[in-house]
Design a protein around this motif. Sequence first.
Motif, PDB file in Angstrom:
ATOM      1  N   GLU A   1      39.890  44.828  32.386  1.00  0.00           N
ATOM      2  CA  GLU A   1      39.170  45.787  33.398  1.00  0.00           C
ATOM      3  C   GLU A   1      39.558  45.398  34.928  1.00  0.00           C
ATOM      4  O   GLU A   1      39.147  44.304  35.397  1.00  0.00           O
ATOM      5  CB  GLU A   1      37.659  46.328  33.027  1.00  0.00           C
ATOM      6  N   PHE A   2      39.858  46.391  35.735  1.00  0.00           N
ATOM      7  CA  PHE A   2      40.163  46.247  36.834  1.00  0.00           C
ATOM      8  C   PHE A   2      38.970  47.340  37.577  1.00  0.00           C
ATOM      9  O   PHE A   2      39.794  48.476  37.439  1.00  0.00           O
ATOM     10  CB  PHE A   2      41.560  46.926  37.470  1.00  0.00           C
ATOM     11  N   GLY A   3      37.968  47.106  38.160  1.00  0.00           N
ATOM     12  CA  GLY A   3      36.968  47.763  38.585  1.00  0.00           C
ATOM     13  C   GLY A   3      36.498  48.577  37.667  1.00  0.00           C
ATOM     14  O   GLY A   3      35.972  48.493  36.657  1.00  0.00           O
ATOM     15  N   GLY A   4      36.393  49.946  37.477  1.00  0.00           N
ATOM     16  CA  GLY A   4      36.324  51.014  36.444  1.00  0.00           C
ATOM     17  C   GLY A   4      37.667  51.376  35.967  1.00  0.00           C
ATOM     18  O   GLY A   4      37.021  52.375  34.970  1.00  0.00           O
ATOM     19  N   LEU A   5      38.321  50.492  36.007  1.00  0.00           N
ATOM     20  CA  LEU A   5      39.628  51.195  35.609  1.00  0.00           C
ATOM     21  C   LEU A   5      39.859  50.375  33.750  1.00  0.00           C
ATOM     22  O   LEU A   5      39.860  48.822  33.901  1.00  0.00           O
ATOM     23  CB  LEU A   5      40.691  51.611  35.874  1.00  0.00           C
ATOM     24  N   THR A   6      39.955  50.808  33.224  1.00  0.00           N
ATOM     25  CA  THR A   6      40.294  49.395  32.189  1.00  0.00           C
ATOM     26  C   THR A   6      42.038  49.975  31.616  1.00  0.00           C
ATOM     27  O   THR A   6      42.221  50.804  30.838  1.00  0.00           O
ATOM     28  CB  THR A   6      39.427  50.420  30.384  1.00  0.00           C
ATOM     29  N   ALA A   7      42.391  48.027  31.748  1.00  0.00           N
ATOM     30  CA  ALA A   7      44.003  48.257  31.920  1.00  0.00           C
ATOM     31  C   ALA A   7      44.397  48.290  29.950  1.00  0.00           C
ATOM     32  O   ALA A   7      45.516  48.595  29.606  1.00  0.00           O
ATOM     33  CB  ALA A   7      44.884  47.618  32.526  1.00  0.00           C
ATOM     34  N   VAL A   8      43.685  47.268  29.723  1.00  0.00           N
ATOM     35  CA  VAL A   8      43.495  46.737  28.270  1.00  0.00           C
ATOM     36  C   VAL A   8      42.495  46.359  27.793  1.00  0.00           C
ATOM     37  O   VAL A   8      41.775  45.966  27.743  1.00  0.00           O
ATOM     38  CB  VAL A   8      44.343  44.865  28.040  1.00  0.00           C
TER      39      VAL A   8
ATOM     40  N   ASN B   1      54.682  54.237  31.135  1.00  0.00           N
ATOM     41  CA  ASN B   1      55.001  53.393  32.145  1.00  0.00           C
ATOM     42  C   ASN B   1      52.975  53.808  31.950  1.00  0.00           C
ATOM     43  O   ASN B   1      51.889  54.828  32.075  1.00  0.00           O
ATOM     44  CB  ASN B   1      55.090  54.400  33.591  1.00  0.00           C
ATOM     45  N   GLY B   2      51.733  52.194  33.433  1.00  0.00           N
ATOM     46  CA  GLY B   2      50.802  52.298  33.109  1.00  0.00           C
ATOM     47  C   GLY B   2      49.895  52.171  31.540  1.00  0.00           C
ATOM     48  O   GLY B   2      48.713  51.980  31.898  1.00  0.00           O
ATOM     49  N   ALA B   3      51.288  51.957  30.245  1.00  0.00           N
ATOM     50  CA  ALA B   3      49.999  51.534  29.033  1.00  0.00           C
ATOM     51  C   ALA B   3      49.860  50.261  29.097  1.00  0.00           C
ATOM     52  O   ALA B   3      48.530  49.950  28.024  1.00  0.00           O
ATOM     53  CB  ALA B   3      51.430  51.789  28.212  1.00  0.00           C
ATOM     54  N   GLY B   4      50.022  49.637  29.691  1.00  0.00           N
ATOM     55  CA  GLY B   4      48.886  48.209  29.524  1.00  0.00           C
ATOM     56  C   GLY B   4      49.738  47.170  29.474  1.00  0.00           C
ATOM     57  O   GLY B   4      49.138  46.265  29.047  1.00  0.00           O
ATOM     58  N   LYS B   5      50.971  47.049  29.349  1.00  0.00           N
ATOM     59  CA  LYS B   5      52.177  46.072  28.790  1.00  0.00           C
ATOM     60  C   LYS B   5      51.872  45.393  29.897  1.00  0.00           C
ATOM     61  O   LYS B   5      51.708  43.673  29.075  1.00  0.00           O
ATOM     62  CB  LYS B   5      53.659  46.384  28.681  1.00  0.00           C
ATOM     63  N   SER B   6      52.181  44.761  31.377  1.00  0.00           N
ATOM     64  CA  SER B   6      52.365  44.209  31.710  1.00  0.00           C
ATOM     65  C   SER B   6      51.272  43.528  32.070  1.00  0.00           C
ATOM     66  O   SER B   6      50.377  42.236  32.056  1.00  0.00           O
ATOM     67  CB  SER B   6      52.565  44.590  33.511  1.00  0.00           C
ATOM     68  N   THR B   7      49.758  44.198  32.227  1.00  0.00           N
ATOM     69  CA  THR B   7      48.647  43.455  32.407  1.00  0.00           C
ATOM     70  C   THR B   7      48.815  42.512  31.065  1.00  0.00           C
ATOM     71  O   THR B   7      47.473  41.416  31.357  1.00  0.00           O
ATOM     72  CB  THR B   7      47.644  44.683  32.358  1.00  0.00           C
ATOM     73  N   THR B   8      48.773  42.513  29.529  1.00  0.00           N
ATOM     74  CA  THR B   8      48.286  42.302  28.706  1.00  0.00           C
ATOM     75  C   THR B   8      49.885  41.343  28.622  1.00  0.00           C
ATOM     76  O   THR B   8      48.609  40.039  28.848  1.00  0.00           O
ATOM     77  CB  THR B   8      49.146  42.953  27.552  1.00  0.00           C
TER      78      THR B   8
HETATM   79  P1  ADP Z   1      52.746  49.385  32.214  1.00  0.00           P
HETATM   80  O1  ADP Z   1      52.945  47.671  32.482  1.00  0.00           O
HETATM   81  O2  ADP Z   1      52.740  49.661  30.827  1.00  0.00           O
HETATM   82  O3  ADP Z   1      53.236  50.148  33.231  1.00  0.00           O
HETATM   83  P2  ADP Z   1      49.677  48.078  33.553  1.00  0.00           P
HETATM   84  O4  ADP Z   1      49.508  47.010  32.722  1.00  0.00           O
HETATM   85  O5  ADP Z   1      51.671  47.497  34.394  1.00  0.00           O
HETATM   86  O6  ADP Z   1      50.687  48.966  32.844  1.00  0.00           O
HETATM   87  O7  ADP Z   1      49.035  49.118  34.363  1.00  0.00           O
HETATM   88  C1  ADP Z   1      48.307  49.013  33.585  1.00  0.00           C
HETATM   89  C2  ADP Z   1      47.010  50.296  34.154  1.00  0.00           C
HETATM   90  O8  ADP Z   1      46.101  49.296  34.381  1.00  0.00           O
HETATM   91  C3  ADP Z   1      47.430  51.304  34.859  1.00  0.00           C
HETATM   92  O9  ADP Z   1      46.489  52.356  35.378  1.00  0.00           O
HETATM   93  C4  ADP Z   1      47.679  50.703  36.340  1.00  0.00           C
HETATM   94  O10 ADP Z   1      47.162  51.240  37.437  1.00  0.00           O
HETATM   95  C5  ADP Z   1      46.111  49.180  36.257  1.00  0.00           C
HETATM   96  N1  ADP Z   1      46.373  47.656  36.549  1.00  0.00           N
HETATM   97  C6  ADP Z   1      47.613  46.920  36.536  1.00  0.00           C
HETATM   98  N2  ADP Z   1      47.290  46.206  37.480  1.00  0.00           N
HETATM   99  C7  ADP Z   1      46.487  45.851  38.687  1.00  0.00           C
HETATM  100  C8  ADP Z   1      45.248  45.811  39.742  1.00  0.00           C
HETATM  101  N3  ADP Z   1      46.437  45.093  39.465  1.00  0.00           N
HETATM  102  N4  ADP Z   1      44.556  45.719  40.215  1.00  0.00           N
HETATM  103  C9  ADP Z   1      43.912  47.853  39.386  1.00  0.00           C
HETATM  104  N5  ADP Z   1      44.448  48.021  38.575  1.00  0.00           N
HETATM  105  C10 ADP Z   1      45.921  47.803  37.693  1.00  0.00           C
END
Ligand code: ADP
Length: 257
Positions: A16-23, A42-49
């Motif tokens: 979670e980033f603040g209120g946003l659940t990325a994964v 885009n934004g699915a959470g791949k990079s965050t994973t």
């Molecule tokens: P993908 O790689 O699949 O495009 P990301 O993992 O980059 O997706 O992002 C997933 C979600 O998390 C998106 O909504 C993105 O805006 C959010 N996000 C990613 N990194 C951060 C961060 N460092 N701070 C806040 N939100 C983030």
Amino acid sequence: RTPPGKPLRVRDLRKEFGGLTAVDGVSFDIEEGSLTGLIGPNGAGKSTTFDCITGVHRPTGGSVHLRDEEITGLRPHRIANRGLVRTFQITRELTEMTVLENMLLAPRGQRGESLWRSVLPGARGGVRTQERELRDRAWETLERFEIDHLAEEYAGNLSGGQRKLLEMARALLTDPDVVLLDEPLAGVNPTLERKLLAQVHELREEGYTFLLVEHDMDVIMEHCERVIVMHQGRVLADDDPETVRADERVIDAYLGA
Ligand code: ADP
Ligand code: MG
């Protein structure tokens, strides 16, 4: 050369980033010697994973195991030492060094170190032998990626595609077990793309395991034996390419993106 246990096991991973659940509760296993694709809009959470697996981010929940050892929340260099590496973009500092210097500066993992230990002083040979071994391996790896003719070139002068090959070559010099590739083909021309993918297949046959995030769906479908689809922080599908391609939910996720 294969250690026991699944190369990679991810369970209920959350970030979670603040209120946003990325994964949002991601689980998957990566099989020995496989090339698995990770896709999603885009934004699915791949990079965050990827960032949670490699220690760039500390996950908010869940666990990551590498060969049955828990690596959740460890620092990136510790994770790399255990044999899980991702390719990193060549930093500005590294663009001012030659390709060969980039290779000689590549960090060495545990498996690499044990190899070096056998040539360290006290074993036999000494520092010079160690340096020669390192150089030999650097050259071999540059040859493998067909960028040995660029050894004396500044990394900053390489084309986008050549830089990608250097990034892969550096990662391999650490003697990894599992390699994570985040969009390794971005900006790579078709000739270099073929070269890079051919190398990945060859390395797989040598026992390396790959997880690949890639935009180009055709590449994923053609080259991966298994595809994990992420959508809104969750795993939507995890199957062979044909099954995934025909999955209504996957089609909807992409159309709705
Ligand atoms: P993908 O790689 O699949 O495009 P990301 O993992 O980059 O997706 O992002 C997933 C979600 O998390 C998106 O909504 C993105 O805006 C959010 N996000 C990613 N990194 C951060 C961060 N460092 N701070 C806040 N939100 C983030
Ligand atoms: Mg991304």
